[in-house]
Design an enzyme around this catalytic site. Structure first.
Site, PDB file in Angstrom:
ATOM      1  N   GLU A 294      44.906  45.577  36.773  1.00 13.29           N
ATOM      2  CA  GLU A 294      44.231  44.168  36.086  1.00 13.29           C
ATOM      3  C   GLU A 294      45.480  42.770  36.211  1.00 13.29           C
ATOM      4  OE1 GLU A 294      42.625  45.354  31.433  1.00 13.29           O
ATOM      5  OE2 GLU A 294      44.689  45.244  31.794  1.00 13.29           O
ATOM      6  N   CYS A 365      54.290  11.976  24.479  1.00 13.21           N
ATOM      7  CA  CYS A 365      55.252  11.295  23.257  1.00 13.21           C
ATOM      8  C   CYS A 365      55.968  12.381  23.154  1.00 13.21           C
ATOM      9  CB  CYS A 365      54.595  10.601  22.413  1.00 13.21           C
ATOM     10  SG  CYS A 365      54.430   9.150  23.028  1.00 13.21           S
TER      11      CYS A 365
HETATM   12  C1  LIG Z   1      47.614  39.272  30.384  1.00 13.69           C
HETATM   13  C2  LIG Z   1      47.317  40.211  30.935  1.00 13.69           C
HETATM   14  C3  LIG Z   1      46.771  40.680  32.231  1.00 13.69           C
HETATM   15  C4  LIG Z   1      47.468  40.264  33.396  1.00 13.69           C
HETATM   16  O1  LIG Z   1      48.794  39.888  33.430  1.00 13.69           O
HETATM   17  P1  LIG Z   1      49.499  39.003  34.458  1.00 13.69           P
HETATM   18  O2  LIG Z   1      50.826  39.048  34.546  1.00 13.69           O
HETATM   19  O3  LIG Z   1      48.716  38.142  34.754  1.00 13.69           O
HETATM   20  O4  LIG Z   1      49.058  40.010  35.817  1.00 13.69           O
HETATM   21  C5  LIG Z   1      46.029  42.175  31.904  1.00 13.69           C
HETATM   22  N1  LIG Z   1      46.201  42.697  31.543  1.00 13.69           N
HETATM   23  C6  LIG Z   1      46.306  42.577  29.954  1.00 13.69           C
HETATM   24  C7  LIG Z   1      46.185  42.954  29.124  1.00 13.69           C
HETATM   25  C8  LIG Z   1      46.876  40.818  29.566  1.00 13.69           C
HETATM   26  O5  LIG Z   1      47.066  40.918  28.246  1.00 13.69           O
END
Ligand SMILES: *Cc1c(COP(=O)(O)O)cnc(C)c1O
Length: 441
Positions: A294, A365
Protein backbone atom coordinates in the site's frame (compact mmCIF):
# COMPACT_ATOMS: atom_id res chain seq x y z
CA UNK A 1 18.11 19.24 -6.09
CA UNK A 2 16.39 16.03 -6.98
CA UNK A 3 15.95 16.27 -10.70
CA UNK A 4 15.13 12.68 -11.79
CA UNK A 5 13.02 12.90 -14.91
CA UNK A 6 10.40 15.08 -13.28
CA UNK A 7 12.25 18.32 -12.61
CA UNK A 8 14.60 20.18 -14.95
CA UNK A 9 16.05 23.63 -15.37
CA UNK A 10 15.38 24.95 -18.87
CA UNK A 11 17.37 27.33 -21.08
CA UNK A 12 15.59 30.34 -19.54
CA UNK A 13 16.82 29.24 -16.13
CA UNK A 14 13.27 28.30 -15.11
CA UNK A 15 12.26 25.20 -13.22
CA UNK A 16 10.30 22.72 -15.30
CA UNK A 17 8.09 19.91 -14.07
CA UNK A 18 7.04 17.19 -16.49
CA UNK A 19 8.11 19.47 -19.34
CA UNK A 20 6.02 22.46 -18.17
CA UNK A 21 7.72 25.76 -17.29
CA UNK A 22 6.80 26.62 -13.68
CA UNK A 23 6.89 30.37 -14.37
CA UNK A 24 4.31 29.89 -17.13
CA UNK A 25 2.23 27.66 -14.86
CA UNK A 26 2.25 30.34 -12.16
CA UNK A 27 1.27 33.00 -14.71
CA UNK A 28 -1.50 30.94 -16.24
CA UNK A 29 -3.02 29.27 -13.18
CA UNK A 30 -1.95 31.67 -10.43
CA UNK A 31 -0.35 30.79 -7.11
CA UNK A 32 -0.40 29.03 -4.74
CA UNK A 33 -0.70 25.98 -6.98
CA UNK A 34 -0.11 22.27 -6.56
CA UNK A 35 1.48 20.74 -9.67
CA UNK A 36 1.72 16.99 -10.30
CA UNK A 37 3.75 15.13 -12.92
CA UNK A 38 1.54 12.39 -14.31
CA UNK A 39 4.43 10.35 -15.74
CA UNK A 40 6.04 10.04 -12.28
CA UNK A 41 2.82 8.78 -10.70
CA UNK A 42 2.21 6.24 -13.44
CA UNK A 43 5.82 5.07 -13.38
CA UNK A 44 5.61 4.36 -9.65
CA UNK A 45 2.27 2.56 -9.83
CA UNK A 46 3.50 0.45 -12.72
CA UNK A 47 6.86 -0.33 -11.18
CA UNK A 48 5.26 -1.75 -8.05
CA UNK A 49 2.69 -3.81 -9.92
CA UNK A 50 5.25 -5.07 -12.48
CA UNK A 51 7.52 -6.17 -9.66
CA UNK A 52 4.75 -8.27 -8.12
CA UNK A 53 3.81 -9.67 -11.52
CA UNK A 54 7.39 -10.56 -12.42
CA UNK A 55 8.76 -11.66 -9.07
CA UNK A 56 5.66 -13.17 -7.53
CA UNK A 57 3.82 -14.70 -10.42
CA UNK A 58 1.06 -12.05 -10.64
CA UNK A 59 -0.17 -13.23 -7.24
CA UNK A 60 -0.76 -9.79 -5.74
CA UNK A 61 -2.19 -6.31 -6.17
CA UNK A 62 -0.74 -2.89 -5.44
CA UNK A 63 -3.14 -0.68 -3.50
CA UNK A 64 -2.39 3.03 -3.82
CA UNK A 65 -2.89 4.48 -0.31
CA UNK A 66 -5.12 7.32 -1.41
CA UNK A 67 -5.00 9.32 1.81
CA UNK A 68 -1.64 10.61 0.50
CA UNK A 69 -3.46 12.49 -2.26
CA UNK A 70 -7.14 11.96 -2.93
CA UNK A 71 -9.09 13.52 -5.77
CA UNK A 72 -11.09 11.97 -8.58
CA UNK A 73 -8.25 12.11 -11.13
CA UNK A 74 -5.84 10.07 -9.03
CA UNK A 75 -8.37 7.21 -8.81
CA UNK A 76 -8.87 7.48 -12.58
CA UNK A 77 -5.12 7.06 -13.08
CA UNK A 78 -4.95 4.10 -10.68
CA UNK A 79 -7.87 2.51 -12.53
CA UNK A 80 -6.09 2.90 -15.88
CA UNK A 81 -2.93 1.40 -14.42
CA UNK A 82 -4.94 -1.61 -13.26
CA UNK A 83 -4.00 -1.33 -9.58
CA UNK A 84 -6.23 -1.16 -6.51
CA UNK A 85 -6.55 1.59 -3.90
CA UNK A 86 -7.09 1.80 -0.20
CA UNK A 87 -9.40 4.30 1.45
CA UNK A 88 -9.78 5.29 5.09
CA UNK A 89 -13.08 7.16 5.13
CA UNK A 90 -16.46 7.41 3.48
CA UNK A 91 -15.25 10.57 1.76
CA UNK A 92 -12.28 8.88 0.10
CA UNK A 93 -14.54 6.00 -0.90
CA UNK A 94 -17.11 8.39 -2.37
CA UNK A 95 -14.39 10.15 -4.36
CA UNK A 96 -13.14 6.82 -5.75
CA UNK A 97 -16.67 5.72 -6.67
CA UNK A 98 -17.37 9.05 -8.39
CA UNK A 99 -14.24 8.43 -10.48
CA UNK A 100 -15.66 5.06 -11.53
CA UNK A 101 -13.15 3.04 -9.58
CA UNK A 102 -14.00 -0.69 -9.37
CA UNK A 103 -15.20 -1.33 -5.81
CA UNK A 104 -13.84 -4.87 -5.67
CA UNK A 105 -10.32 -3.43 -5.95
CA UNK A 106 -10.82 -1.16 -2.93
CA UNK A 107 -9.60 -1.99 0.57
CA UNK A 108 -11.01 0.02 3.47
CA UNK A 109 -9.07 0.87 6.61
CA UNK A 110 -9.68 2.89 9.73
CA UNK A 111 -9.42 2.43 13.48
CA UNK A 112 -12.93 3.78 14.02
CA UNK A 113 -15.02 3.23 10.92
CA UNK A 114 -18.41 4.76 11.48
CA UNK A 115 -21.54 2.63 11.12
CA UNK A 116 -22.61 4.75 8.16
CA UNK A 117 -19.19 4.29 6.54
CA UNK A 118 -19.45 0.53 6.96
CA UNK A 119 -22.95 0.54 5.46
CA UNK A 120 -21.77 2.69 2.56
CA UNK A 121 -18.75 0.43 1.93
CA UNK A 122 -20.99 -2.61 1.68
CA UNK A 123 -23.50 -0.76 -0.47
CA UNK A 124 -20.62 0.00 -2.87
CA UNK A 125 -19.36 -3.57 -2.74
CA UNK A 126 -15.92 -2.74 -1.39
CA UNK A 127 -13.67 -5.77 -1.89
CA UNK A 128 -11.93 -5.91 1.46
CA UNK A 129 -12.46 -4.30 4.83
CA UNK A 130 -9.68 -4.40 7.40
CA UNK A 131 -10.90 -5.05 10.94
CA UNK A 132 -9.31 -3.01 13.70
CA UNK A 133 -11.57 -3.73 16.72
CA UNK A 134 -14.00 -6.34 18.12
CA UNK A 135 -16.95 -3.95 17.98
CA UNK A 136 -16.19 -3.37 14.33
CA UNK A 137 -16.31 -7.11 13.61
CA UNK A 138 -19.77 -7.11 15.21
CA UNK A 139 -20.90 -4.11 13.14
CA UNK A 140 -19.56 -5.61 9.92
CA UNK A 141 -21.15 -8.98 10.57
CA UNK A 142 -24.53 -7.38 11.37
CA UNK A 143 -24.44 -5.14 8.31
CA UNK A 144 -23.47 -8.05 6.03
CA UNK A 145 -26.24 -10.20 7.53
CA UNK A 146 -28.75 -7.41 6.92
CA UNK A 147 -27.71 -7.31 3.27
CA UNK A 148 -27.47 -11.08 2.92
CA UNK A 149 -23.84 -10.94 1.85
CA UNK A 150 -20.53 -12.32 3.08
CA UNK A 151 -17.87 -9.63 3.39
CA UNK A 152 -14.18 -10.35 2.79
CA UNK A 153 -12.12 -9.04 5.68
CA UNK A 154 -8.53 -8.86 6.90
CA UNK A 155 -7.41 -8.32 10.47
CA UNK A 156 -4.90 -5.58 11.16
CA UNK A 157 -2.07 -6.99 13.21
CA UNK A 158 0.76 -5.26 14.97
CA UNK A 159 4.00 -7.24 14.67
CA UNK A 160 5.76 -5.11 17.29
CA UNK A 161 8.22 -3.63 14.83
CA UNK A 162 8.34 0.09 15.25
CA UNK A 163 10.03 1.67 12.30
CA UNK A 164 11.81 4.97 12.18
CA UNK A 165 13.22 6.71 9.18
CA UNK A 166 16.63 5.13 9.39
CA UNK A 167 16.21 2.55 12.13
CA UNK A 168 13.76 0.26 13.80
CA UNK A 169 13.07 -1.02 17.26
CA UNK A 170 11.17 -4.05 18.36
CA UNK A 171 8.76 -3.51 21.17
CA UNK A 172 7.23 -6.33 23.17
CA UNK A 173 4.20 -4.37 24.33
CA UNK A 174 3.33 -2.01 21.53
CA UNK A 175 1.29 1.05 22.41
CA UNK A 176 -0.69 1.84 19.28
CA UNK A 177 -4.22 2.77 18.39
CA UNK A 178 -3.88 0.48 15.36
CA UNK A 179 -4.15 -3.27 15.12
CA UNK A 180 -3.94 -6.30 17.36
CA UNK A 181 -0.62 -7.21 18.89
CA UNK A 182 0.84 -10.50 17.71
CA UNK A 183 3.13 -10.79 20.72
CA UNK A 184 0.41 -10.38 23.35
CA UNK A 185 -1.90 -13.02 21.85
CA UNK A 186 -4.52 -10.40 20.92
CA UNK A 187 -4.15 -11.09 17.20
CA UNK A 188 -4.81 -14.81 17.67
CA UNK A 189 -7.83 -14.09 19.88
CA UNK A 190 -9.51 -11.77 17.37
CA UNK A 191 -8.79 -14.31 14.63
CA UNK A 192 -10.81 -16.89 16.52
CA UNK A 193 -13.58 -14.36 17.08
CA UNK A 194 -13.82 -13.33 13.42
CA UNK A 195 -13.74 -16.96 12.25
CA UNK A 196 -16.92 -17.40 14.26
CA UNK A 197 -18.77 -14.68 12.32
CA UNK A 198 -21.14 -16.16 9.75
CA UNK A 199 -21.20 -13.17 7.41
CA UNK A 200 -17.48 -12.42 7.43
CA UNK A 201 -14.93 -14.31 5.38
CA UNK A 202 -11.50 -13.91 6.95
CA UNK A 203 -8.95 -13.78 4.13
CA UNK A 204 -5.83 -12.96 6.11
CA UNK A 205 -3.87 -10.17 7.72
CA UNK A 206 -2.75 -6.62 7.23
CA UNK A 207 0.12 -4.74 8.82
CA UNK A 208 1.52 -1.25 8.28
CA UNK A 209 4.51 -0.33 10.38
CA UNK A 210 4.88 3.39 9.70
CA UNK A 211 5.77 5.96 7.10
CA UNK A 212 8.83 7.65 5.55
CA UNK A 213 10.91 4.56 6.31
CA UNK A 214 14.18 3.84 4.51
CA UNK A 215 15.25 0.81 6.54
CA UNK A 216 14.54 -2.24 4.34
CA UNK A 217 15.21 -4.53 7.26
CA UNK A 218 12.28 -3.16 9.28
CA UNK A 219 9.82 -4.12 6.51
CA UNK A 220 11.42 -7.55 6.19
CA UNK A 221 11.31 -8.13 9.94
CA UNK A 222 7.62 -7.25 10.06
CA UNK A 223 6.87 -9.72 7.24
CA UNK A 224 8.83 -12.43 9.05
CA UNK A 225 6.81 -11.85 12.21
CA UNK A 226 3.54 -11.88 10.28
CA UNK A 227 4.43 -15.20 8.65
CA UNK A 228 5.49 -16.79 11.93
CA UNK A 229 2.14 -15.67 13.35
CA UNK A 230 0.28 -17.10 10.34
CA UNK A 231 2.04 -20.42 10.93
CA UNK A 232 1.03 -20.37 14.63
CA UNK A 233 -2.58 -19.66 13.76
CA UNK A 234 -2.58 -22.46 11.22
CA UNK A 235 -1.37 -24.82 13.91
CA UNK A 236 -3.59 -23.62 16.75
CA UNK A 237 -6.81 -22.71 14.91
CA UNK A 238 -6.47 -24.59 11.63
CA UNK A 239 -6.83 -21.30 9.75
CA UNK A 240 -4.42 -20.70 6.87
CA UNK A 241 -4.42 -17.10 5.65
CA UNK A 242 -4.76 -16.55 1.90
CA UNK A 243 -3.89 -12.84 1.91
CA UNK A 244 -1.04 -10.85 3.39
CA UNK A 245 -1.26 -7.06 3.05
CA UNK A 246 2.17 -5.65 3.92
CA UNK A 247 1.17 -1.97 4.12
CA UNK A 248 3.06 1.05 2.81
CA UNK A 249 5.64 3.40 4.22
CA UNK A 250 8.57 3.62 1.79
CA UNK A 251 10.54 6.84 2.30
CA UNK A 252 11.00 9.61 -0.26
CA UNK A 253 13.45 12.45 -0.88
CA UNK A 254 12.59 15.76 0.78
CA UNK A 255 16.07 17.16 1.37
CA UNK A 256 19.59 15.91 0.87
CA UNK A 257 19.39 14.30 4.32
CA UNK A 258 17.17 11.69 2.64
CA UNK A 259 18.18 9.00 0.21
CA UNK A 260 17.23 9.49 -3.41
CA UNK A 261 15.50 6.34 -4.52
CA UNK A 262 14.49 5.92 -8.13
CA UNK A 263 11.88 3.52 -9.50
CA UNK A 264 14.50 0.76 -9.65
CA UNK A 265 15.34 1.40 -6.00
CA UNK A 266 11.71 1.03 -4.96
CA UNK A 267 11.57 -2.16 -7.00
CA UNK A 268 14.42 -3.35 -4.78
CA UNK A 269 12.40 -2.64 -1.61
CA UNK A 270 9.46 -4.63 -2.89
CA UNK A 271 11.72 -7.43 -4.09
CA UNK A 272 13.16 -7.73 -0.57
CA UNK A 273 9.64 -8.00 0.84
CA UNK A 274 8.57 -10.61 -1.69
CA UNK A 275 11.65 -12.68 -1.13
CA UNK A 276 11.00 -12.55 2.64
CA UNK A 277 7.48 -13.82 1.95
CA UNK A 278 8.79 -16.69 -0.17
CA UNK A 279 11.49 -17.78 2.23
CA UNK A 280 9.22 -17.37 5.28
CA UNK A 281 6.48 -19.47 3.71
CA UNK A 282 8.98 -22.16 2.76
CA UNK A 283 10.40 -22.20 6.29
CA UNK A 284 6.95 -22.43 7.91
CA UNK A 285 5.34 -24.77 5.38
CA UNK A 286 2.73 -22.16 4.38
CA UNK A 287 1.29 -21.77 0.91
CA UNK A 288 2.24 -18.48 -0.75
CA UNK A 289 -0.40 -15.86 0.11
CA UNK A 290 -1.86 -13.32 -2.31
CA UNK A 291 -0.02 -10.11 -1.38
CA UNK A 292 -0.88 -6.43 -1.24
CA UNK A 293 1.37 -3.46 -0.68
CA UNK A 294 0.00 0.00 0.00
CA UNK A 295 2.40 2.72 -1.10
CA UNK A 296 1.07 6.27 -0.81
CA UNK A 297 3.85 8.78 -0.25
CA UNK A 298 6.27 7.10 -2.66
CA UNK A 299 3.71 7.15 -5.49
CA UNK A 300 2.74 10.83 -5.37
CA UNK A 301 5.18 12.60 -3.03
CA UNK A 302 8.00 13.43 -5.42
CA UNK A 303 5.54 13.77 -8.30
CA UNK A 304 4.23 16.99 -6.79
CA UNK A 305 5.51 20.51 -6.11
CA UNK A 306 3.85 23.66 -4.80
CA UNK A 307 4.32 27.04 -6.45
CA UNK A 308 4.07 30.26 -4.44
CA UNK A 309 4.73 33.94 -5.08
CA UNK A 310 6.94 35.95 -2.70
CA UNK A 311 4.80 38.82 -1.41
CA UNK A 312 6.83 40.22 1.47
CA UNK A 313 10.39 39.94 2.71
CA UNK A 314 11.23 40.60 6.35
CA UNK A 315 14.89 40.75 7.27
CA UNK A 316 15.54 40.79 11.02
CA UNK A 317 19.25 41.63 11.11
CA UNK A 318 21.34 39.01 12.84
CA UNK A 319 18.29 36.84 13.51
CA UNK A 320 16.43 35.61 10.47
CA UNK A 321 15.15 36.52 7.07
CA UNK A 322 11.58 35.57 6.20
CA UNK A 323 10.16 35.22 2.72
CA UNK A 324 6.38 35.43 3.05
CA UNK A 325 4.50 33.54 0.38
CA UNK A 326 0.84 33.42 -0.63
CA UNK A 327 0.33 29.95 0.89
CA UNK A 328 1.27 28.43 4.22
CA UNK A 329 0.01 25.94 6.76
CA UNK A 330 -3.38 25.85 5.05
CA UNK A 331 -1.87 24.16 1.98
CA UNK A 332 1.08 22.47 3.73
CA UNK A 333 0.70 21.91 7.49
CA UNK A 334 3.56 19.43 7.72
CA UNK A 335 6.17 21.80 9.17
CA UNK A 336 3.68 23.03 11.75
CA UNK A 337 2.72 19.45 12.59
CA UNK A 338 6.04 17.64 12.53
CA UNK A 339 8.80 20.11 11.63
CA UNK A 340 9.06 18.33 8.30
CA UNK A 341 11.88 19.51 6.09
CA UNK A 342 11.59 20.51 2.46
CA UNK A 343 13.75 21.81 -0.36
CA UNK A 344 12.79 25.00 -2.19
CA UNK A 345 13.90 26.55 -5.46
CA UNK A 346 13.30 29.99 -6.96
CA UNK A 347 11.48 28.70 -10.04
CA UNK A 348 12.12 31.82 -12.13
CA UNK A 349 15.85 31.87 -11.28
CA UNK A 350 16.54 28.19 -10.83
CA UNK A 351 19.97 28.42 -12.45
CA UNK A 352 21.31 30.93 -9.89
CA UNK A 353 23.55 29.90 -7.03
CA UNK A 354 22.08 29.87 -3.49
CA UNK A 355 23.24 32.92 -1.56
CA UNK A 356 21.45 32.89 1.79
CA UNK A 357 19.50 30.80 4.26
CA UNK A 358 15.93 31.98 4.69
CA UNK A 359 12.72 30.92 6.36
CA UNK A 360 9.60 30.64 4.24
CA UNK A 361 6.53 31.86 6.08
CA UNK A 362 2.88 31.56 5.16
CA UNK A 363 0.17 34.21 5.36
CA UNK A 364 -1.80 32.82 8.31
CA UNK A 365 -2.12 34.61 11.64
CA UNK A 366 0.07 32.14 13.44
CA UNK A 367 3.81 32.40 14.22
CA UNK A 368 4.19 28.69 13.57
CA UNK A 369 2.83 29.12 10.06
CA UNK A 370 6.04 28.23 8.28
CA UNK A 371 6.96 25.99 5.38
CA UNK A 372 10.38 25.71 6.95
CA UNK A 373 13.25 27.71 8.41
CA UNK A 374 16.30 26.64 6.48
CA UNK A 375 16.01 27.11 2.76
CA UNK A 376 19.17 27.82 0.82
CA UNK A 377 18.14 30.21 -1.97
CA UNK A 378 19.46 32.95 -4.22
CA UNK A 379 18.67 36.41 -2.85
CA UNK A 380 14.94 36.61 -3.40
CA UNK A 381 12.92 39.57 -4.69
CA UNK A 382 9.24 40.38 -4.39
CA UNK A 383 7.35 38.53 -7.10
CA UNK A 384 9.77 35.62 -7.36
CA UNK A 385 8.15 32.22 -7.76
CA UNK A 386 9.09 29.75 -5.03
CA UNK A 387 8.75 26.04 -5.78
CA UNK A 388 8.65 23.75 -2.76
CA UNK A 389 9.54 20.22 -3.85
CA UNK A 390 8.16 16.81 -2.85
CA UNK A 391 4.78 18.18 -1.76
CA UNK A 392 2.67 15.64 -3.66
CA UNK A 393 1.81 13.56 -0.59
CA UNK A 394 0.02 14.70 2.58
CA UNK A 395 -0.22 18.34 1.48
CA UNK A 396 -3.44 18.78 -0.50
CA UNK A 397 -4.94 15.90 1.49
CA UNK A 398 -4.14 17.71 4.76
CA UNK A 399 -5.03 21.19 3.54
CA UNK A 400 -7.64 23.34 5.27
CA UNK A 401 -9.43 26.62 4.83
CA UNK A 402 -7.77 28.10 7.93
CA UNK A 403 -8.17 31.89 8.03
CA UNK A 404 -10.66 31.29 5.22
CA UNK A 405 -7.85 30.99 2.73
CA UNK A 406 -8.56 29.02 -0.41
CA UNK A 407 -7.23 25.49 -0.66
CA UNK A 408 -5.07 25.84 -3.78
CA UNK A 409 -6.02 24.29 -7.08
CA UNK A 410 -4.08 21.30 -8.40
CA UNK A 411 -2.96 20.74 -11.97
CA UNK A 412 -1.70 17.59 -13.64
CA UNK A 413 1.11 17.91 -16.19
CA UNK A 414 1.55 15.53 -19.08
CA UNK A 415 4.02 16.13 -21.92
CA UNK A 416 4.43 19.75 -20.88
CA UNK A 417 0.68 20.51 -20.79
CA UNK A 418 -1.19 21.22 -17.55
CA UNK A 419 -4.87 20.74 -16.76
CA UNK A 420 -6.88 21.21 -13.59
CA UNK A 421 -7.55 18.13 -11.51
CA UNK A 422 -8.80 20.25 -8.59
CA UNK A 423 -10.31 23.60 -9.51
CA UNK A 424 -9.64 26.78 -7.54
CA UNK A 425 -12.03 27.59 -4.73
CA UNK A 426 -14.13 30.75 -4.64
CA UNK A 427 -15.43 32.92 -1.81
CA UNK A 428 -18.80 31.30 -2.45
CA UNK A 429 -17.26 27.87 -1.68
CA UNK A 430 -16.10 29.18 1.69
CA UNK A 431 -19.58 30.17 2.86
CA UNK A 432 -21.48 27.35 1.12
CA UNK A 433 -22.42 25.60 4.36
CA UNK A 434 -22.68 28.65 6.61
CA UNK A 435 -26.02 29.37 8.21
CA UNK A 436 -27.20 32.38 10.25
CA UNK A 437 -30.03 31.27 12.54
CA UNK A 438 -33.04 33.59 12.34
CA UNK A 439 -32.58 34.80 15.89
CA UNK A 440 -29.23 36.32 14.89
CA UNK A 441 -30.69 38.33 12.05
C1 LIG B 1 -0.91 5.76 5.52
C2 LIG B 1 -1.04 4.32 5.22
C3 LIG B 1 -0.40 3.78 4.11
C4 LIG B 1 0.51 4.57 3.22
O1 LIG B 1 1.70 4.95 3.82
P1 LIG B 1 2.80 5.75 2.97
O2 LIG B 1 3.83 6.07 3.96
O3 LIG B 1 2.14 6.95 2.41
O4 LIG B 1 3.27 4.82 1.90
C5 LIG B 1 -0.62 2.44 3.85
N1 LIG B 1 -1.41 1.68 4.63
C6 LIG B 1 -2.05 2.19 5.70
C7 LIG B 1 -2.93 1.32 6.50
C8 LIG B 1 -1.88 3.51 6.04
O5 LIG B 1 -2.50 4.00 7.11
Amino acid sequence: MNTRDTLKINEKGHLEIGGADCVELAKHFGTPLYVFDEAYIRRMMRTYQDTIDEEYDRNGLVLYASKAFSCEAIYAIAKQEGIGVDVVSGGELYTAMRAGFPAEKITMHGNNKLPREIAYAMECGVGTIVIDEYSEADLLDAEAAKRGVVQNVLIRVNPGVEAHTHAYVQTATPDSKFGFSIGSGAAAAITKYVLGKKHLRLKGYHCHIGSQIFEKQSFVLAVEKDLAFMADVKKSLGFEAEVLNMGGGFGIWYTDEDEKIDAEGYRGYLRALLSAVKSGCAAHGLKLPFVNIEPGRSVVGEAGITLYTVGAIKDIPGIRKYLAVDGGMFDNPRFALYQSKYTAVLANRADEKPAEIVAIAGKCCESGDLIGTEFNLPKANLGDIVAVLSTGAYNYSMASNYNRNFIPAAVLVKDGKAEYIVKPQTYEDLVRNDVIPDRLR
